[in-house]
Design an enzyme around this catalytic site. Structure first.
Site, mmCIF file in Angstrom:
data_model
loop_
_atom_site.group_PDB
_atom_site.id
_atom_site.type_symbol
_atom_site.label_atom_id
_atom_site.label_comp_id
_atom_site.label_asym_id
_atom_site.label_seq_id
_atom_site.Cartn_x
_atom_site.Cartn_y
_atom_site.Cartn_z
ATOM 1 N N ARG A 4 0.822 -1.216 0.000
ATOM 2 C CA ARG A 4 0.000 0.000 0.000
ATOM 3 C C ARG A 4 0.853 1.263 0.000
ATOM 4 O O ARG A 4 1.918 1.296 0.584
ATOM 5 C CB ARG A 4 -0.869 0.036 1.257
ATOM 6 C CG ARG A 4 -2.008 -0.927 1.258
ATOM 7 C CD ARG A 4 -2.887 -0.768 2.490
ATOM 8 N NE ARG A 4 -3.040 0.598 2.974
ATOM 9 C CZ ARG A 4 -3.964 1.464 2.534
ATOM 10 N NH1 ARG A 4 -4.819 1.074 1.608
ATOM 11 N NH2 ARG A 4 -4.054 2.677 3.021
ATOM 12 N N LEU A 5 0.331 2.272 -0.636
ATOM 13 C CA LEU A 5 0.815 3.645 -0.504
ATOM 14 C C LEU A 5 -0.435 4.511 -0.501
ATOM 15 O O LEU A 5 -1.221 4.478 -1.442
ATOM 16 C CB LEU A 5 1.692 4.045 -1.699
ATOM 17 C CG LEU A 5 3.197 3.955 -1.576
ATOM 18 C CD1 LEU A 5 3.868 4.480 -2.830
ATOM 19 C CD2 LEU A 5 3.738 4.646 -0.357
ATOM 20 N N ASP A 6 -0.657 5.238 0.558
ATOM 21 C CA ASP A 6 -1.838 6.095 0.641
ATOM 22 C C ASP A 6 -1.833 7.110 -0.490
ATOM 23 O O ASP A 6 -0.778 7.480 -1.009
ATOM 24 C CB ASP A 6 -1.879 6.827 1.978
ATOM 25 C CG ASP A 6 -2.153 5.889 3.147
ATOM 26 O OD1 ASP A 6 -2.696 4.791 2.900
ATOM 27 O OD2 ASP A 6 -1.834 6.258 4.281
ATOM 28 N N ALA A 7 -3.004 7.592 -0.863
ATOM 29 C CA ALA A 7 -3.120 8.568 -1.945
ATOM 30 C C ALA A 7 -2.274 9.802 -1.658
ATOM 31 O O ALA A 7 -1.635 10.350 -2.557
ATOM 32 C CB ALA A 7 -4.576 8.962 -2.149
ATOM 33 N N THR A 14 0.470 9.993 -0.175
ATOM 34 C CA THR A 14 1.887 9.654 -0.058
ATOM 35 C C THR A 14 2.488 9.414 -1.433
ATOM 36 O O THR A 14 1.936 8.680 -2.237
ATOM 37 C CB THR A 14 2.056 8.381 0.802
ATOM 38 O OG1 THR A 14 1.462 8.609 2.069
ATOM 39 C CG2 THR A 14 3.521 8.023 0.970
#
Length: 98
Positions: free
Chosen positions: A40-43, A45
């Site tokens: 995952r990579l948050d929006a 980030t």
């Protein structure tokens, strides 16, 4: 495949974001490959996102991340200058002073 994801680009279609996501952009860039994000990579980030080019490789890469066989590093923009040039912080990242 490793892609550079800028913020505030979401990885997956969700809510009002259907076409302007990393996975949708990747489909247009590489129509013959179905890329699968393996972490995952948050929006909000930006950073590197590892994608599997096959289902088998995506599954293996998910296991590698789950087993902590990959070291993740984060950079943060800070106000002021820390006392040390190199240090480790093992705390949650928050917004604002402190």
């Amino acid at each position: 495949m490793v892609l550079v994801k800028s913020a505030p680009l979401p990885v997956h279609p969700s809510g009002r974001y259907n076409r302007h996501t990393l996975t949708e952009i990747a489909k247009r860039a590489w129509p013959d490959v179905t890329l699968k994000p393996v972490h995952r990579l948050d929006a909000a980030t930006g950073g590197l996102l590892v994608m599997g080019k096959t289902a088998a490789m995506a599954t293996r890469l998910v296991q590698i991340f789950a087993n902590h066989e990959i070291e993740k590093r984060y950079a943060a923009r800070v106000h002021g200058h820390p006392d040390e040039d190199t240090f480790t912080i093992d705390l949650p990242i928050g917004k604002g002073p402190g």
